[in-house]
Enzyme design. Structure first.
Site, PDB file in Angstrom:
ATOM      1  N   HIS A  34      -2.623  -1.018  -3.353  1.00  0.00           N
ATOM      2  CA  HIS A  34      -3.744  -0.107  -3.133  1.00  0.00           C
ATOM      3  C   HIS A  34      -3.540   1.144  -3.979  1.00  0.00           C
ATOM      4  CE1 HIS A  34      -4.272  -1.980   1.135  1.00  0.00           C
ATOM      5  NE2 HIS A  34      -4.859  -2.707   0.210  1.00  0.00           N
TER       6      HIS A  34
ATOM      7  N   MET B 206       0.112   1.128   5.311  1.00  0.00           N
ATOM      8  CA  MET B 206      -0.552   1.412   6.577  1.00  0.00           C
ATOM      9  C   MET B 206      -1.738   0.472   6.773  1.00  0.00           C
ATOM     10  SD  MET B 206      -2.091   5.054   7.860  1.00  0.00           S
ATOM     11  CE  MET B 206      -2.771   5.239   9.520  1.00  0.00           C
TER      12      MET B 206
ATOM     13  N   ASP C  97      -4.417  -4.730   6.177  1.00  0.00           N
ATOM     14  CA  ASP C  97      -4.865  -5.525   5.041  1.00  0.00           C
ATOM     15  C   ASP C  97      -3.773  -6.514   4.643  1.00  0.00           C
ATOM     16  OD1 ASP C  97      -6.564  -6.369   3.017  1.00  0.00           O
ATOM     17  OD2 ASP C  97      -5.769  -4.925   1.567  1.00  0.00           O
TER      18      ASP C  97
ATOM     19  N   SER D 109       0.849  -1.193   0.000  1.00  0.00           N
ATOM     20  CA  SER D 109       0.000   0.000   0.000  1.00  0.00           C
ATOM     21  C   SER D 109       0.885   1.244   0.000  1.00  0.00           C
ATOM     22  CB  SER D 109      -0.952  -0.020   1.199  1.00  0.00           C
ATOM     23  OG  SER D 109      -1.859   1.053   1.147  1.00  0.00           O
ATOM     24  N   THR D 110       0.834   2.051   1.039  1.00  0.00           N
ATOM     25  CA  THR D 110       1.582   3.303   1.081  1.00  0.00           C
ATOM     26  C   THR D 110       3.077   3.054   0.897  1.00  0.00           C
ATOM     27  OG1 THR D 110      -0.051   4.122   2.665  1.00  0.00           O
ATOM     28  CG2 THR D 110       1.963   5.415   2.404  1.00  0.00           C
TER      29      THR D 110
END
Length: 352
Positions: A198, A291, A294, A172-173
Site C-alpha cells: 500500500h 493495519m 486487506d 502495508s504499514t
C-alpha cells in the site's frame, strides 16, 4: 472513549499546520498537542510534552525531516507519519525517511491545500491511528537490518525460463522496511514474486528502483502484460490494481483501474484472489505487517486452492493487523519472524 492519541504536527507551512490540526481533531480519539515549523522547534516543545505520534514534513528549514528521524529513532523512537508533497522528485527522499524509521506516508497537495480536508482526511486519521499502534521495537530492528550492505552480483538479468512457482506478497504499514529485509535476502534463483505494498501513486516506481539497487534479484514497478520470471519481483503501481493471469505456460500481470477494495488500490485481496485462481497450488502467499484486513480473504482463497501460506509473526510486525486477520480467517499455514520468511520461500511448502 479512551485516552486520545496525542499528536505533534511538524510542517514549515502555517496553512498546512492549521489544516492538518483541523482534520485530525475532527476525530475524538485524536488530540493535537502542538505544532512546529521545523524539527528544532518541535524538539523544544516535545521535551515538555512528548507526543504519541508525530506528523512530519520532509523539506524544512534548519533541519530536514530525514535527519530529524535519524536522531529521533536513535534517542527516543516515536511513531512518525511522513506528510510529503506528491512529487516524483521528492519520492526518493520520502523513501529514505521510511527507511530511517517513519511508519507511513500521507501525500499532501502542492496547491489547493483546503482540498486536503475532503480528499485525504480519512487517510490521515487512519495513518495516525495506525502509527499509534506501531511496534517501535520492530521498527528499530527493521531499520538496523536495512543498514546492512547488499551487493548485486555481476549478472544483471533475471533467468529467462518461465517459473512454475509464484510468490504473492501483501503488506502495508511498515512494509517498505519489511520488504527491503525480505527481498535483500532472496537469491537470484528465487521464484518470481508479485507484490502489493500500500503506497501512493508515483512512489512505487522510486521504491522499486531503490530496492533494485539493493537486491540481488531484479525489482520493477509492474507494467501491464509483464511476465513473472524467476529472480524478479514485480511491485503493483500505486493507484492501480494488479492481478496475476496465465497465458499458456507463462504467468503475467494485468494492471487495471477499478474501485477501492478494502479502502485500497492496489489491494492485496485483488492480487491474492487472482493468484488463487490462476496459480493455485503452484503459489505461495506471504502476508506481512499492516493495519486492517486487506489480504485476509484472498489468502484464505489461496490456501483453499492449495497454496502454501505464510504470515509475518506479531513480534516482528510494525502493525500486526493484516497477518492477524489472515490467521483468524484460517488462511495461514505458518507464522514466522520477518528474518525467516526468505528462507521459507526458498525451501518451499512444508520444509520448516
Amino acid at each position: 472513549m479512551g485516552t486520545p492519541i496525542r499528536v505533534m504536527v511538524v510542517d514549515d507551512s502555517a496553512v498546512v499546520r492549521k489544516v492538518m490540526t483541523s482534520v485530525l481533531e475532527r476525530d475524538p480519539d485524536i488530540k493535537v498537542i502542538g505544532t512546529a515549523p521545523d524539527p528544532l522547534f518541535a524538539i523544544d516543545k516535545m521535551r515538555r510534552d512528548w507526543p504519541d505520534v508525530i506528523t512530519l514534513d520532509i523539506e524544512m528549514p534548519r533541519m530536514d525531516g530525514v535527519t530529524f528521524l535519524g536522531q529521533l529513532m536513535a534517542e527516543r523512537p516515536t511513531p512518525v507519519v511522513v506528510c510529503s508533497s506528491l512529487t516524483t522528485e521528492g519520492a526518493e527522499t520520502t523513501l529514505q525517511a521510511l527507511a530511517a524509521g517513519a511508519v507511513s506516508i500521507i501525500t499532501k497537495p502542492t496547491l489547493g491545500v483546503e482540498g486536503f480536508l475532503q480528499n485525504a482526511a480519512d487517510d490521515l486519521i487512519v495513518a495516525v491511528k495506525s502509527a499509534a499502534r506501531a511496534n517501535m521495537g520492530a521498527v528499530r530492528r527493521g531499520t538496523q537490518l536495512c543498514r546492512q550492505p547488499h551487493a548485486r552480483p555481476a549478472a544483471t538479468t533475471a533467468m529467462a525460463q518461465t517459473t512454475e512457482r509464484i510468490v504473492a506478497v501483501g503488506t502495508s504499514t511498515g512494509g517498505t522496511v519489511a520488504l527491503e529485509v525480505l527481498l535483500t535476502e532472496l537469491p537470484r534463483v528465487c521464484p518470481g514474486l508479485v507484490i502489493v505494498q500500500h503506497m501512493p501513486e508515483r512512489y512505487t516506481a522510486s521504491f522499486a528502483a531503490r530496492l533494485d539497487k539493493l537486491c540481488e534479484i531484479s525489482v520493477f514497478e509492474a507494467k501491464h502484460g509483464q511476465r513473472v520470471l524467476p529472480g524478479q519481483a514485480l511491485i503493483a503501481p500505486g493507484g492501480k490494481h494488479m492481478q496475476l493471469v496465465r497465458s499458456g505456460a507463462q504467468y503475467q500481470v494485468e494492471i487495471k483501474d477499478g474501485p477501492l477494495v478494502n479502502r485500497f488500490r492496489p489491494s492485496v485481496d485483488v492480487l491474492f484472489r487472482s493468484v488463487a485462481k490462476y496459480a493455485g497450488k503452484n503459489a505461495m502467499g506471504v502476508i506481512m505487517t499492516g493495519m486492517g484486513d486487506d489480504g485476509a480473504r484472498g489468502m484464505k482463497e489461496m490456501h483453499d486452492a492449495g497454496a502454501y501460506t505464510l504470515a509475518q509473526d506479531e513480534a516482528s510486525c510494525v502493525v500486526y493487523g493484516m497477518p492477524r486477520e489472515a490467521v483468524k480467517h484460517g488462511g495461514v499455514d505458518r507464522s514466522l519472524p520477518l528474518t525467516s520468511l526468505a528462507g521459507a520461500i526458498m525451501k518451499g511448502p512444508g520444509a520448516l
